[in-house]
Design a protein around this motif. Structure first.
Motif, PDB file in Angstrom:
ATOM      1  N   GLY A  90       4.723  -0.931   3.577  1.00 20.87           N
ATOM      2  CA  GLY A  90       3.183  -0.300   3.383  1.00 20.87           C
ATOM      3  C   GLY A  90       3.571  -1.033   1.685  1.00 20.87           C
ATOM      4  N   ARG A  91       2.271  -1.683   1.055  1.00 23.37           N
ATOM      5  CA  ARG A  91       1.503  -1.552  -0.011  1.00 23.37           C
ATOM      6  C   ARG A  91       0.385  -1.027  -0.969  1.00 23.37           C
ATOM      7  NH1 ARG A  91      -1.041  -6.573   1.283  1.00 23.37           N
ATOM      8  NH2 ARG A  91      -2.776  -5.702   2.558  1.00 23.37           N
ATOM      9  N   SER A  92       0.714  -1.473  -2.573  1.00 25.66           N
ATOM     10  CA  SER A  92      -0.012   0.087  -2.979  1.00 25.66           C
ATOM     11  C   SER A  92      -1.130  -0.750  -3.075  1.00 25.66           C
ATOM     12  CB  SER A  92       0.920  -0.211  -4.540  1.00 25.66           C
ATOM     13  OG  SER A  92       0.475  -1.615  -5.624  1.00 25.66           O
ATOM     14  N   VAL A 137      -1.025   4.113  -5.847  1.00 24.82           N
ATOM     15  CA  VAL A 137      -1.497   4.603  -4.453  1.00 24.82           C
ATOM     16  C   VAL A 137      -1.554   3.882  -3.805  1.00 24.82           C
ATOM     17  CG1 VAL A 137      -3.869   5.088  -3.120  1.00 24.82           C
ATOM     18  CG2 VAL A 137      -4.291   5.247  -5.323  1.00 24.82           C
ATOM     19  N   LEU A 138      -0.402   4.366  -2.519  1.00 24.24           N
ATOM     20  CA  LEU A 138       0.259   3.421  -1.261  1.00 24.24           C
ATOM     21  C   LEU A 138      -0.502   3.387  -0.161  1.00 24.24           C
ATOM     22  CD1 LEU A 138       3.998   4.464  -1.699  1.00 24.24           C
ATOM     23  CD2 LEU A 138       2.593   2.250  -3.504  1.00 24.24           C
ATOM     24  N   ALA A 139      -0.640   2.714   0.611  1.00 25.92           N
ATOM     25  CA  ALA A 139      -1.275   2.608   1.763  1.00 25.92           C
ATOM     26  C   ALA A 139      -0.696   1.894   2.693  1.00 25.92           C
ATOM     27  CB  ALA A 139      -2.345   1.602   2.277  1.00 25.92           C
ATOM     28  N   GLY A 140      -0.128   3.068   3.935  1.00 23.93           N
ATOM     29  CA  GLY A 140       0.853   2.471   5.294  1.00 23.93           C
ATOM     30  C   GLY A 140       0.365   1.036   5.341  1.00 23.93           C
ATOM     31  N   PRO A 141       0.835   0.736   6.778  1.00 28.13           N
ATOM     32  CA  PRO A 141       0.572  -0.849   7.430  1.00 28.13           C
ATOM     33  C   PRO A 141      -0.557  -0.660   7.915  1.00 28.13           C
ATOM     34  CG  PRO A 141       2.433   0.297   8.037  1.00 28.13           C
ATOM     35  CD  PRO A 141       2.632   0.659   6.944  1.00 28.13           C
ATOM     36  N   ASP A 142      -1.084   0.391   8.728  1.00 29.16           N
ATOM     37  CA  ASP A 142      -1.805   0.038   9.947  1.00 29.16           C
ATOM     38  C   ASP A 142      -2.893   0.840   8.701  1.00 29.16           C
ATOM     39  OD1 ASP A 142      -1.464   3.211   8.592  1.00 29.16           O
ATOM     40  OD2 ASP A 142      -1.226   3.865  10.836  1.00 29.16           O
ATOM     41  N   GLY A 143      -2.465   0.757   7.471  1.00 25.99           N
ATOM     42  CA  GLY A 143      -3.996   1.008   6.590  1.00 25.99           C
ATOM     43  C   GLY A 143      -4.379   3.003   6.817  1.00 25.99           C
ATOM     44  N   ARG A 144      -3.799   3.717   7.607  1.00 28.74           N
ATOM     45  CA  ARG A 144      -4.098   4.612   8.016  1.00 28.74           C
ATOM     46  C   ARG A 144      -3.754   6.117   6.687  1.00 28.74           C
ATOM     47  NH1 ARG A 144      -4.579   5.590  15.090  1.00 28.74           N
ATOM     48  NH2 ARG A 144      -6.006   4.220  14.544  1.00 28.74           N
ATOM     49  N   ARG A 145      -2.530   5.960   7.234  1.00 27.14           N
ATOM     50  CA  ARG A 145      -1.918   6.976   5.568  1.00 27.14           C
ATOM     51  C   ARG A 145      -2.205   6.525   4.181  1.00 27.14           C
ATOM     52  NH1 ARG A 145       4.151   9.230   4.924  1.00 27.14           N
ATOM     53  NH2 ARG A 145       3.419  10.175   3.311  1.00 27.14           N
ATOM     54  N   VAL A 146      -2.484   7.285   3.855  1.00 27.07           N
ATOM     55  CA  VAL A 146      -2.886   6.651   1.577  1.00 27.07           C
ATOM     56  C   VAL A 146      -1.627   7.754   1.124  1.00 27.07           C
ATOM     57  CG1 VAL A 146      -4.640   7.133  -0.075  1.00 27.07           C
ATOM     58  CG2 VAL A 146      -5.126   6.191   1.774  1.00 27.07           C
ATOM     59  N   PRO A 321       4.548   4.386 -18.009  1.00 23.69           N
ATOM     60  CA  PRO A 321       5.437   5.249 -16.191  1.00 23.69           C
ATOM     61  C   PRO A 321       5.224   5.081 -15.211  1.00 23.69           C
ATOM     62  CG  PRO A 321       5.250   7.100 -18.106  1.00 23.69           C
ATOM     63  CD  PRO A 321       4.433   6.105 -18.237  1.00 23.69           C
ATOM     64  N   GLY A 322       4.079   5.236 -15.158  1.00 25.07           N
ATOM     65  CA  GLY A 322       3.259   4.914 -13.773  1.00 25.07           C
ATOM     66  C   GLY A 322       3.350   4.105 -13.081  1.00 25.07           C
ATOM     67  N   ASP A 323       4.288   2.509 -13.345  1.00 21.92           N
ATOM     68  CA  ASP A 323       4.643   1.456 -13.165  1.00 21.92           C
ATOM     69  C   ASP A 323       5.954   0.604 -12.146  1.00 21.92           C
ATOM     70  OD1 ASP A 323       2.159  -0.595 -13.311  1.00 21.92           O
ATOM     71  OD2 ASP A 323       2.092   0.262 -15.393  1.00 21.92           O
ATOM     72  N   ASP A 324       6.355   2.292 -12.391  1.00 23.68           N
ATOM     73  CA  ASP A 324       7.027   2.134 -11.149  1.00 23.68           C
ATOM     74  C   ASP A 324       7.644   2.013 -10.335  1.00 23.68           C
ATOM     75  OD1 ASP A 324       9.237   4.928 -13.178  1.00 23.68           O
ATOM     76  OD2 ASP A 324       8.785   2.847 -13.456  1.00 23.68           O
ATOM     77  N   ARG A 325       6.112   2.227  -9.538  1.00 25.32           N
ATOM     78  CA  ARG A 325       6.386   2.107  -8.056  1.00 25.32           C
ATOM     79  C   ARG A 325       6.893   3.151  -7.071  1.00 25.32           C
ATOM     80  NH1 ARG A 325       2.614  -0.248 -10.121  1.00 25.32           N
ATOM     81  NH2 ARG A 325       1.991  -2.139 -10.110  1.00 25.32           N
ATOM     82  N   ALA A 331       6.898  -3.365  -6.759  1.00 20.44           N
ATOM     83  CA  ALA A 331       5.821  -3.710  -8.517  1.00 20.44           C
ATOM     84  C   ALA A 331       5.302  -5.064  -8.393  1.00 20.44           C
ATOM     85  CB  ALA A 331       6.909  -2.599  -9.616  1.00 20.44           C
ATOM     86  N   THR A 332       4.124  -4.944  -8.119  1.00 26.73           N
ATOM     87  CA  THR A 332       3.285  -6.302  -8.269  1.00 26.73           C
ATOM     88  C   THR A 332       3.712  -7.141  -9.994  1.00 26.73           C
ATOM     89  OG1 THR A 332       1.592  -5.316  -6.834  1.00 26.73           O
ATOM     90  CG2 THR A 332       1.045  -7.395  -7.859  1.00 26.73           C
TER      91      THR A 332
END
Length: 486
Positions: A90-92, A137-146, A321-325, A331-332
Motif C-alpha cells: 500500500g501507500r503512506s 501512516v500506511l494504508a493497505g491497498p483496499d483502504g481498510r487497514r491503517v 528519522p520518521g521519513d524512513d517509511r 519514501a515519497t
C-alpha cells in the motif's frame, strides 16, 4: 544478516538509516528491514543509543495489533543493527495526499479511528510514538487497514532530550507544543500529533505549516491552528486535539466517539415525498452547537528568548528519522540514483530529480534525509554543514513572511541578523536571509534563498559552522548553480 534475510531493494531512507524490501529465506516471506543508524557523539553515546533501540524494538515486538506494524526480529551485527518488520503493501498517507489530493471528512475519520486504536495499544504498553505524521501512516491497498509505523524516535529520545547531535529530532509541523518547548511528554502529545495529521489529510498540509521552520515552530507554540475549510463535522474534535494545554485534549475514547459517526454515518431513511406548506422559518434559538471542552493554557508558555533558542535549534537542519517509511512503503520523493541511467537534458552531472518539482546536484558522500516529498536535507560527513532544498505552493508575499519570522527571531539573545533583502535568482524575484546564532555554545551561520516560479515557492538553504565558511559557501554556490525548476 545474509544467513536468513536477503536484501532485495532500498525502499526508503531517512535520518536514522535505510529501509529495505527483503526476503526471509527461512519462512519464505517478504519483510521490511530497517538498517538503523545509531552513530553517537562517542562510544558511550553510541552504546546508549543501541540499548534504547533494542529496548524499544522489544517493546514494539510485544505489540500484536492490526493497526501497529509488527516487529519480527532484530539482528545485531556489531556496527549495524537491523530491525525486521512486517512489509505493508500500500501507500503512506503522505503519498495518498500527494497523488490524490486532500481526503474527505469521512475518509479522514476512518483513518483517525485506526490510529486511535493503535495509540490505545501503544500507550497501554508504556510506549510513546513521538513522530506521528502522514509519512508514518500506511494504508493497505483496499483502504481498510491503517497501520502506524516507525517508532525510531521513541527509541533514541527521552523526555528531556529534544535534539540529537545538536539537531531537532522529528517533524516540526506535527510536534506537540510541549515537545517543542522541552516540557514533559505523555500520551496527549501523540494525540496532538494525531490531530495535526488528520488536518493534513483534509488540507494537504499541516495546520501549522509555514514557509520557514522558524515560523512553523512559532505557530505551533503560539498560534491557533488553521483548520481546513473542509473539516466540517470534524472541526470540534480537531480543535480539541490541538489544544496547547495537554490536559485539555480529549482522551482516546472521546476521540473515537467523535470520529465514529463521521466515518460510519447512519443511513438516511428514504421517504415518499409529501406536500408541505412553505412558510417563513421560525427564529433560530440562540444556542450554539455543542463542542468538546477545550481549555487553553494561559500560563507556562516560553519566553521569546527561549523560543528563539528552540526555533534556531530547528533551523540548524535536522535529520528526520520518521521519513524512513519503516514498514515498507516507498519514501515519497526518494529516487535513488541508478548507475548507467541517462540524465535528463539540461541538468548538471549527478543531478537528482525530486518529487517537489525540482532537481539539484548535492555533494557526493553526504547523508540524505527526506523530510517530506518536497523537502530534502543533506548533511556533510563531519556534521559542520547542512543543505536544504524545498518547495511548496506559493502563499502570500515571501518577503513579508520572512520579515515576520525575522522579527520573532530578533527577540532572542542568540540571534543576530546579517541581512534580509530582496534579490533575484535566475530572473525570478527572490529574497535572501542571512543570520548568525549560537546553539549550546556553538556558533552557526545560516543563509536562506527563496524565490517563486510557476506558482510555487522554492528555497535553497544552508547552515554551517563559521570556521568552515569559505568551503561551505563554495559548496552552497555550486548547489545553487545546479538547482533547476522542472
Amino acid at each position: 544478516m545474509a544467513e536468513r534475510y536477503r536484501l532485495v531493494e532500498s525502499i526508503g531512507q531517512g535520518g536514522m538509516g535505510r529501509v529495505w524490501r527483503a526476503a526471509d529465506e527461512i519462512l519464505d516471506r517478504e519483510v521490511a528491514v530497517k538498517e538503523m543508524r545509531i552513530d553517537g557523539l562517542d562510544a558511550e553515546d553510541a552504546r546508549t543509543r543501541r540499548e534504547r533501540v533494542l529496548r524499544e524494538a522489544r517493546a514494539t515486538a510485544r505489540l500484536d495489533h492490526p493497526n501497529v506494524v509488527r516487529v519480527y526480529d532484530v539482528v545485531d551485527e556489531g556496527e549495524r543493527l537491523w530491525i525486521v518488520m512486517e512489509l505493508i503493501p500500500g501507500r503512506s498517507l503522505e503519498q495518498i495526499m500527494t497523488e490524490q489530493g486532500p481526503l474527505s471528512p469521512r475518509e479522514t475519520a476512518r483513518i483517525g479511528l485506526g490510529l486511535v486504536a493503535a495509540l490505545r495499544e501503544v500507550h497501554a504498553r508504556g510506549v510513546l510514538h513521538r513522530d506521528i505524521k502522514p509519512g508514518n501512516v500506511l494504508a493497505g491497498p483496499d483502504g481498510r487497514r491503517v497501520v502506524l509505523t516507525d517508532f525510531g524516535i521513541a527509541a533514541i529520545q527521552d523526555a528531556k532530550a529534544l535534539t540529537m547531535v545538536g539537531m531537532l529530532v522529528g517533524s516540526p509541523d506535527y510536534m506537540a507544543p510541549e515537545r517543542v518547548s522541552g516540557r514533559p511528554q505523555g500520551p496527549p502529545s501523540d494525540l496532538w500529533s494525531l490531530g495535526a495529521t488528520l488536518c493534513a489529510a483534509l488540507a494537504g498540509h499541516s495546520p501549522f505549516s509555514r514557509d520557514t521552520t522558524l515560523a512553523t515552530l512559532h505557530a505551533v507554540l503560539y498560534e491557533e491552528p488553521r483548520l481546513p475549510h473542509s473539516a466540517g463535522p470534524l472541526s470540534d474534535v480537531l480543535s480539541a486535539l490541538l489544544a496547547k494545554d495537554p490536559a485539555a485534549r480529549p482522551d482516546p475514547a472521546a476521540v473515537e466517539a467523535a470520529l465514529h459517526p463521521v466515518a460510519f454515518p447512519a443511513p438516511t431513511p428514504t421517504l415518499e415525498p409529501t406536500p408541505v406548506l412553505i412558510r417563513p422559518p421560525d427564529p433560530r434559538p440562540a444556542t450554539g452547537r455543542p463542542r468538546l471542552q477545550v481549555f487553553l493554557a494561559a500560563a507556562g508558555v516560553l519566553t521569546a528568548a527561549a523560543l528563539t533558542a528552540i526555533v534556531l535549534t530547528a533551523t540548524s537542519g535536522t535529520p528526520d528519522p520518521g521519513d524512513d517509511r519503516a514498514a515498507g512503503s516507498p519514501a515519497t520523493g526518494a529516487h535513488p540514483t541508478v548507475e548507467g541511467t541517462s540524465r535528463p537534458p539540461g541538468l548538471p552531472p549527478g543531478a537528482r530529480r525530486e518529487a517537489g518539482g525540482f532537481a539539484w546536484a548535492p555533494p557526493e558522500g553526504w547523508r540524505r534525509d527526506v523530510k517530506t516529498a518536497a523537502e530534502i536535507h543533506y548533511t556533510s560527513p563531519d556534521g559542520t554543514q547542512e543543505l536544504v532544498a524545498k518547495s511548496a505552493l506559493a502563499r502570500g508575499d515571501l518577503m513579508e513572511t520572512w520579515r515576520t519570522s525575522e522579527q520573532n527571531a530578533h527577540q532572542g539573545r542568540d540571534y543576530r541578523k546579517i541581512r534580509l533583502e530582496e534579490t533575484e535568482f535566475r530572473g525570478h524575484p527572490a529574497v535572501v536571509w542571512e543570520y548568525a546564532f549560537t546553539l549550546g555554545g556553538v556558533d552557526w551561520h545560516a543563509r536562506l534563498l527563496g524565490f517563486t516560479a510557476k506558482g510555487k515557492s522554492y528555497q535553497i538553504n544552508t547552515w554551517y559552522r563559521p570556521r568552515t565558511e569559505a568551503a561551505a559557501l563554495r559548496v552552497y554556490d555550486d548547489v545553487k548553480q545546479g538547482f533547476t525548476v522542472l
